[in-house]
Design an enzyme around this catalytic site. Sequence first.
Site, short mmCIF file in Angstrom:
data_model
loop_
_atom_site.label_atom_id
_atom_site.label_comp_id
_atom_site.label_asym_id
_atom_site.label_seq_id
_atom_site.Cartn_x
_atom_site.Cartn_y
_atom_site.Cartn_z
N GLU A 125 7.68 -22.24 7.73
CA GLU A 125 8.01 -21.39 8.88
C GLU A 125 9.04 -22.03 9.81
O GLU A 125 9.59 -21.36 10.68
CB GLU A 125 6.76 -21.06 9.67
CG GLU A 125 6.14 -22.23 10.39
CD GLU A 125 4.94 -21.83 11.23
OE1 GLU A 125 4.86 -22.32 12.37
OE2 GLU A 125 4.11 -21.04 10.76
N GLU A 137 0.81 -1.22 0.00
CA GLU A 137 0.00 0.00 0.00
C GLU A 137 0.84 1.28 0.00
O GLU A 137 0.32 2.36 -0.27
CB GLU A 137 -0.92 0.01 1.23
CG GLU A 137 -1.98 -1.07 1.26
CD GLU A 137 -3.11 -0.81 0.26
OE1 GLU A 137 -3.12 0.26 -0.37
OE2 GLU A 137 -3.96 -1.70 0.11
#
Length: 300
Positions: free
Chosen positions: A114, A83
Amino acid sequence: MELNRLVTEGRLQESLEIDQVSTLEMVRIINEQDKQVALAVEKELPHIARAVDLIAERLRAGGRLFYVGAGTSGRLGILDASEIPPTYGAPPDLVQGVIAGGLEAVFRTREGAEDSREQGAADIAARVRPGDVVVGIAASGRTPYTVAALEEARRLGCATVAVTNNPDSALAAAADVAIAPVVGPEVIMGSTRMKAGTAQKMVLNMLSTGAMIRLGKVYSNLMVDMQASNEKLRHRAVRMVVQATGRDEDAAARALEEAGGSVKQAIVALLAGVDARTAREALDRAGGYVREAIRLAQGK
């Protein structure tokens, strides 16, 4: 820290019967828990402010901001990073998101990604340079990929920030600034995309927004470095110039056209009473800060 000792892995007493209540009661339980998130974040404001100043300092000196995480935490980092260019006119590489498992993991879970400390360290080492700042995000504060990434970033001379929901974690220990809003157990045990994820999103909003304000990309509360890349944003650009200067839409539109679409330049030109070129020169001298550019353009 053992998984069963983590705050985020506890069992919430208020939702023990959630599978038996009405739908209205179900969403009320979730909403009641969500109300606690902003209060938990509020307690971390001093740490958040320190992180904002640290990030802004590094960016001002030519560094970049990296978010790194796995699963929901990694996706939130990528969301925030994506953004920044359209909202603040920043280069696309100024704020970047790194997720365990690569871009495919944004859309589909990559089981086991992960757990690799080696990959976490390698992914960061391939991207950062001394002077950058790396924000590690993990609800548990123990995700191997993210902890190793933050440790490697520190070793390479980067500033480090931890965003976690469990204090006294390995992730926090690897950070120059640790932000740890404690939101308690989730409505659905261990589903940290809920309260923990909401808290992380709020913190990331503050980190990136605060840094952009400190870099002069906001004037008053207007996103004056916005890229007007579509019709909606072009109309917003005109409105921002109107709101900042008190001029009518025709005058604002003309100033924008003369400024090549730059909201900042149009505002400085109108408020300082100078032409677009002088406004641009003042902005360059002021490092992009509108208030200082107006003062310089007026010869004060």
